[in-house]
Design an enzyme around this catalytic site. Structure first.
Site, short mmCIF file in Angstrom:
data_model
loop_
_atom_site.label_atom_id
_atom_site.label_comp_id
_atom_site.label_asym_id
_atom_site.label_seq_id
_atom_site.Cartn_x
_atom_site.Cartn_y
_atom_site.Cartn_z
N ARG A 52 63.98 56.08 67.06
CA ARG A 52 62.74 55.31 67.21
C ARG A 52 62.50 54.94 68.67
O ARG A 52 61.38 54.94 69.16
CB ARG A 52 62.80 54.05 66.32
CG ARG A 52 61.52 53.30 66.36
CD ARG A 52 61.38 52.11 65.41
NE ARG A 52 62.48 51.74 64.58
CZ ARG A 52 63.43 50.86 64.91
NH1 ARG A 52 63.43 50.27 66.10
NH2 ARG A 52 64.40 50.57 64.06
N TYR A 104 34.39 56.34 67.26
CA TYR A 104 34.94 56.83 65.98
C TYR A 104 34.95 55.69 64.94
O TYR A 104 35.37 54.57 65.24
CB TYR A 104 36.34 57.40 66.21
CG TYR A 104 37.06 57.71 64.92
CD1 TYR A 104 36.48 58.55 63.96
CD2 TYR A 104 38.32 57.18 64.64
CE1 TYR A 104 37.12 58.83 62.77
CE2 TYR A 104 38.97 57.47 63.46
CZ TYR A 104 38.36 58.29 62.52
OH TYR A 104 39.00 58.56 61.34
N ASP A 178 38.96 56.64 75.45
CA ASP A 178 39.35 57.57 74.38
C ASP A 178 38.84 58.96 74.78
O ASP A 178 37.64 59.21 74.82
CB ASP A 178 38.72 57.11 73.05
CG ASP A 178 39.15 57.98 71.87
OD1 ASP A 178 39.53 59.14 72.10
OD2 ASP A 178 39.09 57.50 70.72
N LYS A 203 43.54 66.31 67.40
CA LYS A 203 42.38 67.15 67.68
C LYS A 203 42.72 68.24 68.69
O LYS A 203 43.59 69.05 68.43
CB LYS A 203 41.22 66.25 68.12
CG LYS A 203 41.03 65.01 67.23
CD LYS A 203 40.74 65.40 65.80
CE LYS A 203 40.39 64.28 64.86
NZ LYS A 203 41.37 63.24 64.62
O1 P1T Z 1 42.84 60.62 62.99
P1 P1T Z 1 43.68 60.01 64.06
O2 P1T Z 1 44.66 60.96 64.68
O3 P1T Z 1 44.32 58.73 63.62
O4 P1T Z 1 42.71 59.65 65.27
C1 P1T Z 1 41.73 58.66 65.21
C2 P1T Z 1 40.60 58.99 66.16
C3 P1T Z 1 40.51 58.30 67.37
N1 P1T Z 1 39.53 58.56 68.26
C4 P1T Z 1 38.60 59.49 68.01
C5 P1T Z 1 37.52 59.74 69.02
C6 P1T Z 1 38.64 60.24 66.83
O5 P1T Z 1 37.69 61.16 66.63
C7 P1T Z 1 39.66 59.96 65.88
C8 P1T Z 1 39.71 60.68 64.57
N2 P1T Z 1 38.51 61.30 64.23
C9 P1T Z 1 38.28 62.02 63.09
C10 P1T Z 1 39.18 62.19 62.12
C11 P1T Z 1 36.93 62.60 62.98
O6 P1T Z 1 36.71 63.49 62.15
O7 P1T Z 1 36.06 62.19 63.76
#
Ligand code: P1T
Length: 484
Positions: A52, A104, A178, A203
């Site tokens: 961890r 988001y 972000d 992503k």
């Molecule tokens: O899904 P996750 O890895 O927890 O990430 C969250 C997140 C944070 N910031 C942005 C700009 C994002 O687009 C996302 C996740 N977004 C999607 C799942 C989506 O389809 O837009």
């Protein structure tokens, strides 16, 4: 836009030195051990104690992230939102967060529904007018959170200007960008003055729709130390196998991003010329209000294209059920193309009133353009648009949008209604796609295809003060298409 520097070499080699492994392995071994032998109680031979707190595979990935993002310390998290939550842990009750309004849905939900019970209040404010945004800071504003481009409306924030204004008011306020929609290949928030680059690694960074992960990168030693403590103490760490997969993904990030961008501009230009599309939002298009800022602060444009279909919720649904190469699914940034309806999918958690105010309406469709063959992608969009929106038989010919030139030269140039088109810009009849229509409609003037847009982007010019060239985007301006 500047070049990418030594991006590829860093992405392939940083943190990957074979000599650090006994085996001299050229890629990091997947170190599954949760714990590491100690020669004496409390003494570590390798620097690792318990996974961890640190893991060899994870460390390699974090070193690679620090290098490509121009940061000193990167930390990876079990998901993007786990990373966002870790940043939130830097705050204390009665602290205030100033966030961009379009972001988001999950980030919005986390700030509102987990932040508020912790005594942390968040305001969501547009950044188009940076002065007004900074004026929304309060004496207790400890964190500024922006996305650029935003999800799903692809709005561009002038990151340098935000940093300047926010720091002038409070030099200790933490500014997070972000960077999920860009990745470090196209934009480096730390170089633009942000304190933390955050991204959902799920992503583009990973790029293959098979890992959930987040990352924070910083040059600030104090923030690095505090976040590392949160990582160790709260434990939202990704597993070694996921770290290995992302490490592998990073090595092709530059190739993938270039391919996404190449396809996306063609898709955007095709949709922009399409009569069944009311508006296309892509920062790489000259028509995007943030295009010039994006050119200054980014090294290119990614694969995210948002558009408004000419129709209602049923048109959107039919379009999304008709696509065959694109897949109807949440998420983005991977090799395969995806499409979704933000109002009932990724942004359903945003309060309806805020959604309406932002323009996340029933007709707004978000595409994540993948790296498949461009002709297949555009043909797929064409057949889905034909299924979804009746009429407007004449549609642009796919062939014109898949060439090298299609990415460079705009096939569409929009003129404000109040400005008489100069003689050399007289609208011409568009070339029509005989495959889809069978019948050309030469009497319909091209100007008739794009009725005045009523989207928020067109209706609220004030939001783009300073970034929107007024002569090109009058409020409610009639658009005229000319085909080259
Ligand atoms: O899904 P996750 O890895 O927890 O990430 C969250 C997140 C944070 N910031 C942005 C700009 C994002 O687009 C996302 C996740 N977004 C999607 C799942 C989506 O389809 O837009």
């Amino acid at each position: 836009m500047s070049d990418h520097g030594k991006f590829a070499t860093s992405a392939i080699h940083a943190g990957q030195e074979p000599e650090k492994w006994k085996s001299w392995a050229v890629c990091p071994p997947i170190s599954l051990a949760t714990t590491f032998k100690q020669p004496d109680p409390g003494v570590t031979k390798s620097g690792f104690e318990y996974s961890r707190g640190g893991n060899p595979t994870r460390n390699s990935l974090e070193e690679a992230f620090a290098a490509i993002c121009h940061g000193k310390k990167a930390l990876v998290w079990a998901s993007g939102l786990a990373g966002t939550n870790a940043v939130l842990q830097l705050l204390r009750p009665n602290d205030h967060v100033l966030a961009i309004d379009d972001l988001y849905g999950g980030t919005n939900r986390l700030l509102r529904r987990l932040g508020e019970p912790m005594g942390i209040q968040a305001d969501f404010v547009p950044t188009a007018n940076v002065d007004k945004f900074a004026d929304s800071m309060k004496p207790n504003t400890k964190l500024v959170w922006i996305e650029s481009p935003t999800n799903p409306l692809l709005q561009i924030t002038d990151i340098r200007a935000v940093v300047k204004q926010v720091k002038a008011k409070n030099k200790d306020c933490i500014i997070v960008v972000d960077n999920t929609f860009m990745s470090a290949y196209f934009q480096r928030p730390l170089d633009l003055g942000a304190d933390i680059e955050f991204a959902s690694v799920t992503k583009y960074y990973n790029g293959h729709s098979d890992v959930l992960m987040g990352v924070t990168i910083t040059n600030n030693a104090d923030l690095a130390e505090r976040l590392q403590f949160i990582q160790f103490a709260a434990g939202a760490v990704p597993g070694p196998f996921d770290c290995y997969l992302v490490n592998r993904g990073l090595k092709t990030l530059h190739v993938r991003m270039a391919a996404h961008a190449k396809n996306a501009i063609r898709v955007a230009r095709y949709l922009e010329a399409h009569p069944k599309v009311r508006q296309v939002i892509y920062p790489g298009l000259e028509s995007h209000p943030g295009h010039e800022i994006a050119k200054r602060q980014c090294h290119g444009f990614s694969g995210m294209v948002t558009f408004r279909i000419r129709g209602d919720i049923e048109a959107s649904r039919t379009f999304l059920k008709s696509i065959k190469v694109f897949t109807l699914a949440e998420s983005l940034g991977a090799v395969e193309s995806l499409a979704e309806l933000p109002c009932i999918m990724t942004h359903a958690s945003v309060p309806a009133e805020q959604r309406a105010q932002l323009g996340i309406t029933d007709d707004l469709i978000r595409l994540s353009v993948g790296i498949e063959d461009i002709e297949d992608l555009i043909t797929d969009l064409q057949q889905a648009l034909n299924a979804a929106v009746p009429g407007y038989e004449a549609t642009p010919a796919v062939g014109e949008f898949i060439t090298e030139d299609a990415a460079k030269t705009s096939a569409v140039s929009k003129q404000p209604a109040t400005t008489a088109a100069p003689g050399n810009m007289t609208p011409r009849t568009p070339k029509v796609n005989s495959v889809s229509s069978g019948v050309a409609t030469p009497t319909r003037s091209a100007a008739g295809y794009n009725a005045p847009t009523t989207s928020r982007l067109a209706e609220s010019p004030a939001r783009y003060e300073g970034s929107r060239p007024p002569s090109r985007h009058p409020p409610g301006g009639q658009s005229t298409i000319t085909f080259g």
